[in-house]
Design an enzyme around this catalytic site. Structure first.
Site, short mmCIF file in Angstrom:
data_model
loop_
_atom_site.label_atom_id
_atom_site.label_comp_id
_atom_site.label_asym_id
_atom_site.label_seq_id
_atom_site.Cartn_x
_atom_site.Cartn_y
_atom_site.Cartn_z
N GLY A 238 3.74 0.37 9.71
CA GLY A 238 4.54 -0.80 10.05
C GLY A 238 4.83 -1.03 11.51
N GLU A 277 1.96 6.50 8.08
CA GLU A 277 0.79 5.74 7.59
C GLU A 277 0.44 4.60 8.54
OE1 GLU A 277 2.29 4.48 3.78
OE2 GLU A 277 1.59 6.31 2.83
N ARG A 280 -2.12 -0.66 12.00
CA ARG A 280 -2.22 -1.67 13.04
C ARG A 280 -2.09 -1.10 14.46
NH1 ARG A 280 -0.66 -6.96 12.28
NH2 ARG A 280 0.58 -6.32 10.49
N TYR A 320 -1.12 -16.07 8.23
CA TYR A 320 0.26 -15.80 8.66
C TYR A 320 0.69 -16.66 9.84
CZ TYR A 320 -1.32 -11.43 6.46
OH TYR A 320 -1.88 -10.51 5.63
N CYS A 348 -14.25 -25.61 5.86
CA CYS A 348 -13.61 -26.89 5.55
C CYS A 348 -12.22 -26.66 4.97
CB CYS A 348 -14.49 -27.67 4.58
SG CYS A 348 -13.95 -29.35 4.40
N GLU A 349 -11.34 -26.14 5.80
CA GLU A 349 -9.94 -25.92 5.45
C GLU A 349 -9.15 -26.26 6.71
OE1 GLU A 349 -8.20 -23.92 2.86
OE2 GLU A 349 -9.90 -23.04 1.77
N1 LLP Z 1 1.59 1.93 4.26
C1 LLP Z 1 1.72 0.99 3.31
C2 LLP Z 1 2.29 1.36 2.02
C3 LLP Z 1 1.32 -0.32 3.57
O1 LLP Z 1 1.47 -1.25 2.63
C4 LLP Z 1 0.78 -0.65 4.84
C5 LLP Z 1 0.36 -2.02 5.15
C6 LLP Z 1 0.65 0.37 5.79
C7 LLP Z 1 1.08 1.65 5.46
C8 LLP Z 1 0.09 0.14 7.17
O2 LLP Z 1 0.92 -0.67 7.91
P1 LLP Z 1 0.67 -0.98 9.46
O3 LLP Z 1 0.96 0.27 10.26
O4 LLP Z 1 -0.77 -1.35 9.60
O5 LLP Z 1 1.58 -2.09 9.77
N2 LLP Z 1 -2.68 -8.11 6.49
C9 LLP Z 1 -1.46 -8.05 7.24
C10 LLP Z 1 -0.81 -6.69 7.19
C11 LLP Z 1 -0.55 -6.22 5.78
C12 LLP Z 1 0.03 -4.84 5.75
C13 LLP Z 1 -0.08 -4.28 4.39
N3 LLP Z 1 0.42 -2.96 4.30
C14 LLP Z 1 -1.71 -8.50 8.68
O6 LLP Z 1 -2.84 -8.88 9.00
O7 LLP Z 1 -0.79 -8.51 9.48
#
Ligand code: LLP
Length: 410
Positions: A238, A277, A280, A320, A348-349
């Site tokens: 996150g 975890e 990003r 988003y 085409c969106e």
């Molecule tokens: N752990 C769990 C349980 C998760 O659901 C996620 C991301 C992560 C770890 C990794 O989170 P990060 O460190 O990457 O923020 N598609 C969206 C992001 C969706 C995140 C889903 N879960 C975007 O492009 O911003």
């Protein structure tokens, strides 16, 4: 030919586009490794036993996860293919974390047979199902964690927040306590040894991570009293990145301090394993997406640059409203200009747009090359074949050399 200024990891973007075509993701593997190493260092300086289990969903390019595995990264996966990929790139099974709010029996069976280090359950029924499946599969000692929903509202885009009490994620803390008191002692093959929380993605608020750590420590204390010892604390991912260049990101030091630092300060078990975890924040700024201008035209008073990448190649802006910087990578006329453009793709969106009113500093023409920045997280991994378009290719750059990445296909 003017312009031609952008380079990735020392390699000219224009050269790469010519050789490999567009749209093209270009990933600087050295940058990925650098980011991982600074995150791992920041965490390790706060707690002796930390595992950075990279979130494969953010970038599942085999070479990317392989390069992280070589540095000691674990894997956070949410599918059978994720379990397989983590094994194929050399992550040892005890460093694999299996998450997901609605796992099928087949997925649970794959995780159990793969002897992953932790399955984080999101309902009490799931724990009972895991126990029963272990019986059928003849596996004992399966390590299970509870993803707990503490009702923490993360300040982020509503589509990226997961921690509120009405979200589909996790199990309410009281239900976890009740289960551990009444049902956990009767489990035959699985054991509840972990607590997990992930309150959302693209979060830049120290307070949220600190609160999460506090809740986890407090709940573990309570569970110990009812006979459930917690040996693994998982803080989810996150951590947000600075897409806009406003300097608002927390950084690994601030994050490590809010999570592992708070855990230590509250007297959390020194022998416990802390799992992170992150996805990003490790990969976002390693990658650009190169795209060529097909047409420049006016729509009323709006100048458009229509490019050859679409929302199928990179969906974050469409899904988003995410902001990504767009810069000229190689342009025919690099004379300074105040022109601004809406930049859209071939799909085409109406939402197939990468940016509006963007001043690129130059006047665009057909054939010019643009780069969408910070596309390393949830870029290729969310690409699709919508409109029957091919998946975009990825080129890896490392130590000044480049090669085509393997395409991760199911
Ligand atoms: N752990 C769990 C349980 C998760 O659901 C996620 C991301 C992560 C770890 C990794 O989170 P990060 O460190 O990457 O923020 N598609 C969206 C992001 C969706 C995140 C889903 N879960 C975007 O492009 O911003």
């Amino acid at each position: 030919m003017g312009g031609g200024t952008l380079s990735v990891g020392g390699v000219s973007a224009g050269e790469l586009a010519e050789k490999y075509g567009t749209p093209l993701y270009v990933t600087d593997l050295d940058r990925v490794q650098e980011r991982y190493s600074s995150a791992a260092r920041a965490l390790a300086s706060r707690h002796g036993r930390c595992l950075l289990a990279f979130a494969y969903k953010s970038n599942s390019t085999p070479e990317v996860v392989e390069s992280l595995a070589r540095l000691g990264a674990g894997a956070t996966v949410v599918s059978v293919a994720g379990v397989e990929l983590s094994g194929a790139v050399g992550v040892s099974h005890e460093n694999v974390v299996f998450d997901g709010p609605s796992k099928s029996k087949a997925e649970l069976a794959a995780a159990i047979k793969g002897k992953v280090g932790m399955i984080n359950a999101e309902s009490t029924q799931e724990v009972l199902d895991i126990d029963a499946l272990c019986g059928t599969l003849g596996v004992s000692g399966c390590r299970v964690g509870f993803r707990v929903n503490f009702g923490i509202a993360a300040p982020t885009h509503p589509g990226l927040a997961t921690g509120s009490s009405t979200h589909k994620f996790g199990v309410p803390r009281e239900e976890v306590v009740r289960f551990c008191t009444e049902a956990a002692p009767r489990l035959k093959h699985a054991m509840v040894v972990g607590l997990h929380s992930h309150v959302g993605s693209q979060v830049a608020d120290t307070e949220v991570f600190r609160q999460e750590a506090e809740e986890l420590v407090r709940l573990a204390d309570e569970l110990r009293k009812v006979g459930t010892g917690i040996g693994e604390f998982n803080f989810g991912g996150g951590l947000g990145v600075d897409y806009t260049g406003s300097g608002g990101a927390l950084g690994f030091e601030g994050y490590a301090d809010a999570t592992a630092g708070t855990f230590s300060r509250l007297g959390g078990d020194r022998d416990a394993r802390l799992v992170f975890e992150l996805g990003r924040s490790i990969v976002a700024d390693s990658t650009v997406m190169l795209t060529k201008v097909n047409y420049v035209k006016m729509a009323g008073t709006t100048p458009w640059a229509l490019v050859d990448a679409g929302m199928n190649d990179f969906i974050r802006p469409a899904l988003y409203g995410a902001y990504h910087d767009i810069v000229p990578a190689r342009v025919a006329d690099s004379t300074e200009s105040g022109a601004s453009y809406d930049i859209g793709g071939p799909v085409c969106e109406t939402t197939d747009v990468f940016g509006s009113g963007r001043k690129l500093g130059v006047k665009l023409a057909q054939g010019d090359l643009l780069a969408v920045l910070d596309a390393g997280a949830y870029g290729t991994s969310m690409a699709s074949t919508y409109n029957m378009r091919p998946l975009p290719a990825t080129v890896l750059v490392t130590k000044g050399r480049h090669r085509l990445a393997r395409q991760f296909r199911l």
